[in-house]
Design an enzyme around this catalytic site. Sequence first.
Site, PDB file in Angstrom:
ATOM      1  N   GLU A  63       0.806  -1.227   0.000  1.00 54.09           N
ATOM      2  CA  GLU A  63       0.000   0.000   0.000  1.00 54.09           C
ATOM      3  C   GLU A  63       0.840   1.279   0.000  1.00 54.09           C
ATOM      4  O   GLU A  63       0.349   2.342   0.372  1.00 54.09           O
ATOM      5  CB  GLU A  63      -0.946   0.001   1.199  1.00 54.09           C
ATOM      6  CG  GLU A  63      -1.905  -1.168   1.260  1.00 54.09           C
ATOM      7  CD  GLU A  63      -2.952  -1.175   0.149  1.00 54.09           C
ATOM      8  OE1 GLU A  63      -2.816  -0.402  -0.827  1.00 54.09           O
ATOM      9  OE2 GLU A  63      -3.910  -1.951   0.258  1.00 54.09           O
TER      10      GLU A  63
ATOM     11  N   TYR B  58     -17.920  13.185  18.529  1.00 56.14           N
ATOM     12  CA  TYR B  58     -16.543  12.729  18.674  1.00 56.14           C
ATOM     13  C   TYR B  58     -15.857  12.497  17.336  1.00 56.14           C
ATOM     14  O   TYR B  58     -14.676  12.816  17.163  1.00 56.14           O
ATOM     15  CB  TYR B  58     -16.507  11.479  19.553  1.00 56.14           C
ATOM     16  CG  TYR B  58     -17.278  11.702  20.823  1.00 56.14           C
ATOM     17  CD1 TYR B  58     -16.810  12.599  21.786  1.00 56.14           C
ATOM     18  CD2 TYR B  58     -18.505  11.093  21.029  1.00 56.14           C
ATOM     19  CE1 TYR B  58     -17.540  12.853  22.935  1.00 56.14           C
ATOM     20  CE2 TYR B  58     -19.248  11.343  22.179  1.00 56.14           C
ATOM     21  CZ  TYR B  58     -18.753  12.232  23.122  1.00 56.14           C
ATOM     22  OH  TYR B  58     -19.499  12.496  24.245  1.00 56.14           O
TER      23      TYR B  58
END
Length: 226
Positions: free
Chosen positions: A70, A116
Site C-alpha cells: 500500500e 466525537y
Amino acid sequence: MSALQQLIDAGRALVEAGLSPGSSGNLSMRDGDRILMTGTGTSLGALDASSMAILDASGAHVGGAKASKEVPLHLATYARDAAFQAIVHVHSPYAVAASCLAPWSDESAIPPLTPYVLMRVGQVPLLPFAAPGDPALGDLVAACPHPFRGALLANHGAVVAAEDLPTAVGAAIELEEACRIALLTASAERTLIAPEHVRAIADRWGMPWTGAYGAASRDDAVASRS
C-alpha cells in the site's frame, strides 16, 4: 520516543482495539527525510525493528523489510497535506462494513451522529474501489475533491492521517466507532447533530466539514434536531 517505538506501540494499540485482524493493515510515519512503514505480511501486534521498511521521500525502498503493497496509498495521502506525518490503514470490521454501503453524502460516507468523530476526523468521503495494492488507490486519493483526514476505501477499509502517530491511531479508533454507530442505527429514524453544531464542532477542532447537509444526503430516515 523513537519512531520505531511509536510504530510498535501504535500497532499494539490498534490490535488491542480490534482494528487489525490477522496480518491486515499497515502504518507509516515520517522520520526526517525518510518514511518508516510496516512491512508486508506483518502483524501490527508483533512489530519490531525487522518488521519495518525504510523508504525515501519518493517511496523508493532504501532499507529494512519489504514494504507493504500500500505504498502508493500512503504516499498519495501524505501528498494531500504537508501537516500529515503519520498514516493508519486498517481493515477494521465496522469501517469495512460501512465501506460496502452507499455513502450518506458525496462528502461523507457516514452521517454526523456523534460529536466525537467530528472532533477527531471530520467528514469521511468514500473513495471508489480499487484492489488492495493497486497504484490506482493512490490516484483515487489524489483525485478526491473533498478535504479529509480520514476516508473509507470502498469494500476495503479505512485510511486516516494526522500530525503524529498517536493522533492518527486515536482518529482511526474513533472512526471505527462512528461506523459502528452508523450501522447500528441504519434501519432507524436517526437524529443527526444539527448543521450549525456540526460546523461549529468541526471548526473548533480544526477538522474538515465542507459537505452539503440534509437534502443531499442519501439517508432517507433523518430528523435533524438541535
